[in-house]
Design a protein around this motif. Structure first.
Motif, PDB file in Angstrom:
ATOM      1  N   PHE A 137       0.835  -1.203   0.000  1.00  0.00           N
ATOM      2  CA  PHE A 137       0.000   0.000   0.000  1.00  0.00           C
ATOM      3  C   PHE A 137       0.875   1.262   0.000  1.00  0.00           C
ATOM      4  O   PHE A 137       0.577   2.231  -0.703  1.00  0.00           O
ATOM      5  N   LEU A 138       1.946   1.250   0.785  1.00  0.00           N
ATOM      6  CA  LEU A 138       2.812   2.428   0.837  1.00  0.00           C
ATOM      7  C   LEU A 138       3.570   2.619  -0.472  1.00  0.00           C
ATOM      8  O   LEU A 138       3.767   3.753  -0.919  1.00  0.00           O
ATOM      9  N   ASP A 139       3.999   1.529  -1.095  1.00  0.00           N
ATOM     10  CA  ASP A 139       4.656   1.636  -2.400  1.00  0.00           C
ATOM     11  C   ASP A 139       3.705   2.231  -3.439  1.00  0.00           C
ATOM     12  O   ASP A 139       4.086   3.097  -4.244  1.00  0.00           O
ATOM     13  N   ALA A 140       2.452   1.772  -3.410  1.00  0.00           N
ATOM     14  CA  ALA A 140       1.458   2.307  -4.341  1.00  0.00           C
ATOM     15  C   ALA A 140       1.164   3.771  -4.034  1.00  0.00           C
ATOM     16  O   ALA A 140       0.985   4.589  -4.948  1.00  0.00           O
ATOM     17  N   ALA A 141       1.134   4.111  -2.757  1.00  0.00           N
ATOM     18  CA  ALA A 141       0.873   5.494  -2.369  1.00  0.00           C
ATOM     19  C   ALA A 141       2.007   6.413  -2.797  1.00  0.00           C
ATOM     20  O   ALA A 141       1.767   7.559  -3.209  1.00  0.00           O
ATOM     21  N   LEU A 142       3.234   5.930  -2.713  1.00  0.00           N
ATOM     22  CA  LEU A 142       4.360   6.742  -3.166  1.00  0.00           C
ATOM     23  C   LEU A 142       4.186   7.102  -4.637  1.00  0.00           C
ATOM     24  O   LEU A 142       4.475   8.225  -5.056  1.00  0.00           O
ATOM     25  N   GLN A 143       3.700   6.156  -5.424  1.00  0.00           N
ATOM     26  CA  GLN A 143       3.492   6.411  -6.844  1.00  0.00           C
ATOM     27  C   GLN A 143       2.299   7.339  -7.082  1.00  0.00           C
ATOM     28  O   GLN A 143       2.410   8.321  -7.817  1.00  0.00           O
ATOM     29  N   LEU A 144       1.168   7.043  -6.461  1.00  0.00           N
ATOM     30  CA  LEU A 144      -0.047   7.817  -6.741  1.00  0.00           C
ATOM     31  C   LEU A 144      -0.034   9.190  -6.057  1.00  0.00           C
ATOM     32  O   LEU A 144      -0.442  10.181  -6.665  1.00  0.00           O
TER      33      LEU A 144
ATOM     34  N   ASP B 114       3.145  11.263  -7.511  1.00  0.00           N
ATOM     35  CA  ASP B 114       3.181  11.543  -8.950  1.00  0.00           C
ATOM     36  C   ASP B 114       1.768  11.895  -9.392  1.00  0.00           C
ATOM     37  O   ASP B 114       1.240  12.929  -9.029  1.00  0.00           O
ATOM     38  N   THR B 115       1.177  11.051 -10.190  1.00  0.00           N
ATOM     39  CA  THR B 115      -0.179  11.301 -10.682  1.00  0.00           C
ATOM     40  C   THR B 115      -1.118  10.210 -10.162  1.00  0.00           C
ATOM     41  O   THR B 115      -0.756   9.035 -10.215  1.00  0.00           O
ATOM     42  N   PRO B 116      -2.255  10.590  -9.602  1.00  0.00           N
ATOM     43  CA  PRO B 116      -2.914  11.909  -9.651  1.00  0.00           C
ATOM     44  C   PRO B 116      -2.656  12.803  -8.454  1.00  0.00           C
ATOM     45  O   PRO B 116      -3.179  13.914  -8.392  1.00  0.00           O
ATOM     46  N   GLY B 117      -1.861  12.367  -7.458  1.00  0.00           N
ATOM     47  CA  GLY B 117      -1.679  13.122  -6.225  1.00  0.00           C
ATOM     48  C   GLY B 117      -2.620  12.630  -5.143  1.00  0.00           C
ATOM     49  O   GLY B 117      -3.604  11.937  -5.402  1.00  0.00           O
ATOM     50  N   TYR B 118      -2.306  12.997  -3.896  1.00  0.00           N
ATOM     51  CA  TYR B 118      -3.067  12.503  -2.745  1.00  0.00           C
ATOM     52  C   TYR B 118      -4.544  12.861  -2.834  1.00  0.00           C
ATOM     53  O   TYR B 118      -5.417  12.005  -2.652  1.00  0.00           O
ATOM     54  N   ARG B 119      -4.854  14.108  -3.118  1.00  0.00           N
ATOM     55  CA  ARG B 119      -6.236  14.582  -3.057  1.00  0.00           C
ATOM     56  C   ARG B 119      -7.127  13.974  -4.133  1.00  0.00           C
ATOM     57  O   ARG B 119      -8.346  13.981  -3.990  1.00  0.00           O
TER      58      ARG B 119
ATOM     59  N   THR C 188      -8.326   7.676  -4.692  1.00  0.00           N
ATOM     60  CA  THR C 188      -9.373   7.019  -3.916  1.00  0.00           C
ATOM     61  C   THR C 188      -8.836   5.738  -3.292  1.00  0.00           C
ATOM     62  O   THR C 188      -7.788   5.211  -3.716  1.00  0.00           O
ATOM     63  N   VAL C 189      -9.551   5.237  -2.314  1.00  0.00           N
ATOM     64  CA  VAL C 189      -9.177   3.963  -1.699  1.00  0.00           C
ATOM     65  C   VAL C 189      -9.178   2.860  -2.749  1.00  0.00           C
ATOM     66  O   VAL C 189      -8.274   2.010  -2.788  1.00  0.00           O
ATOM     67  N   ALA C 190     -10.173   2.874  -3.636  1.00  0.00           N
ATOM     68  CA  ALA C 190     -10.255   1.847  -4.677  1.00  0.00           C
ATOM     69  C   ALA C 190      -9.053   1.924  -5.616  1.00  0.00           C
ATOM     70  O   ALA C 190      -8.472   0.890  -5.981  1.00  0.00           O
ATOM     71  N   ALA C 191      -8.655   3.137  -6.007  1.00  0.00           N
ATOM     72  CA  ALA C 191      -7.518   3.294  -6.913  1.00  0.00           C
ATOM     73  C   ALA C 191      -6.221   2.857  -6.244  1.00  0.00           C
ATOM     74  O   ALA C 191      -5.369   2.207  -6.876  1.00  0.00           O
TER      75      ALA C 191
ATOM     76  N   GLU D  78       2.443  17.490  -0.996  1.00  0.00           N
ATOM     77  CA  GLU D  78       1.202  16.778  -0.682  1.00  0.00           C
ATOM     78  C   GLU D  78       0.819  16.856   0.791  1.00  0.00           C
ATOM     79  O   GLU D  78      -0.364  16.799   1.132  1.00  0.00           O
ATOM     80  N   ILE D  79       1.783  16.982   1.671  1.00  0.00           N
ATOM     81  CA  ILE D  79       1.509  16.995   3.106  1.00  0.00           C
ATOM     82  C   ILE D  79       0.924  18.321   3.566  1.00  0.00           C
ATOM     83  O   ILE D  79       0.286  18.405   4.631  1.00  0.00           O
ATOM     84  N   ILE D  80       1.092  19.380   2.767  1.00  0.00           N
ATOM     85  CA  ILE D  80       0.697  20.726   3.178  1.00  0.00           C
ATOM     86  C   ILE D  80      -0.821  20.884   3.156  1.00  0.00           C
ATOM     87  O   ILE D  80      -1.485  20.575   2.165  1.00  0.00           O
ATOM     88  N   GLY D  81      -1.369  21.401   4.252  1.00  0.00           N
ATOM     89  CA  GLY D  81      -2.765  21.791   4.299  1.00  0.00           C
ATOM     90  C   GLY D  81      -3.783  20.666   4.334  1.00  0.00           C
ATOM     91  O   GLY D  81      -4.978  20.913   4.124  1.00  0.00           O
ATOM     92  N   VAL D  82      -3.356  19.450   4.592  1.00  0.00           N
ATOM     93  CA  VAL D  82      -4.296  18.323   4.590  1.00  0.00           C
ATOM     94  C   VAL D  82      -5.201  18.359   5.818  1.00  0.00           C
ATOM     95  O   VAL D  82      -6.427  18.236   5.713  1.00  0.00           O
ATOM     96  N   SER D  83      -4.596  18.510   6.986  1.00  0.00           N
ATOM     97  CA  SER D  83      -5.368  18.509   8.224  1.00  0.00           C
ATOM     98  C   SER D  83      -4.482  19.028   9.350  1.00  0.00           C
ATOM     99  O   SER D  83      -3.248  19.019   9.232  1.00  0.00           O
ATOM    100  N   PRO D  84      -5.082  19.485  10.463  1.00  0.00           N
ATOM    101  CA  PRO D  84      -4.268  19.897  11.612  1.00  0.00           C
ATOM    102  C   PRO D  84      -3.346  18.776  12.097  1.00  0.00           C
ATOM    103  O   PRO D  84      -2.219  19.034  12.520  1.00  0.00           O
TER     104      PRO D  84
END
Length: 217
Positions: A28-35, A38-43, A46-49, A127-133
């Protein structure tokens, strides 16, 4: 959802439940590093993607994490951890060396690790900026660790007579801001310089903070 789903226990395929769980989290973390990086970014992920990119199911996602924010939090810590390992290795390798050599080795190790993969820069600085307190608190806590490292180096250099005695924390915090900004801008192509030139400038700035009445050598 109040908590993660419980995964299976016991051994399967020669691996324990803990080993299988660690493998799932890594995927999951390897996939998250890519998504996320890169593209499409954290925001826009989706969980499914993310589950599809990891080759796992959404049920397995919820066995490991509550939300995508949890994944980003873990990934941010992982990326920072890689950089910290590189820095500590450089610091150990230059133990007892003059301040200029240590500063050069430490920041070359940091810059080399962070810029080795553009996705790491995006996770750390974008990506980490402004997500949540919660994630802002985590980001600032990690930045504080880098400030502490510089202050520790400064204190040791003062003891050796290589740096001016002062409260270096404010200057160190400002310097870390310069490091992050310059490396991000360089990676985005906004700075016309080589990475070596960027590191040389950062080392020059650091030494000017620590020993303002002396030369850089």
């Amino acid at each position: 959802m109040t908590g993660r789903l419980r995964g299976p226990t016991g051994r399967y395929g020669g691996r324990s439940a803990q080993e299988r769980q660690a493998e799932r989290r890594r995927r999951f973390l390897d996939a998250a590093l890519q998504l996320f990086g890169d593209t499409p970014g954290y925001r826009a992920t989706t969980v499914a993607a993310l589950s599809e990119a990891a080759g796992l199911s959404t049920r397995q996602f919820y066995e490991e994490f509550r939300t995508l924010e949890d994944v980003l939090a873990d990934l941010h810590l992982q990326v920072n951890g890689w950089a910290e390992e590189a820095v500590l290795a450089a610091a150990t390798a230059t133990e007892g060396r003059p301040l200029g050599e240590r500063a050069d080795a430490i920041f070359r190790a940091y810059a080399g690790n962070v810029t080795a993969d553009p996705r790491r820069i995006r996770i750390t600085f974008v990506e980490i900026i402004g997500v949540s307190p919660r994630l802002e608190e985590q980001r600032l806590a990690r930045r504080s660790r880098w400030v502490d490292l510089i202050c520790d180096e400064a204190a040791a250099a003062v003891t050796r007579g290589e740096a001016t005695r002062s409260d270096h924390r404010l200057a160190a915090a400002a310097f870390i801001g310069s490091v992050n900004g310059l490396l991000h801008d360089w990676s985005a192509g906004w700075v016309d310089a080589t990475l070596d030139e960027v590191v040389d400038e950062l080392v020059r700035q650091l030494l000017s903070i620590l020993r303002p009445l002396e030369g850089d050598s």
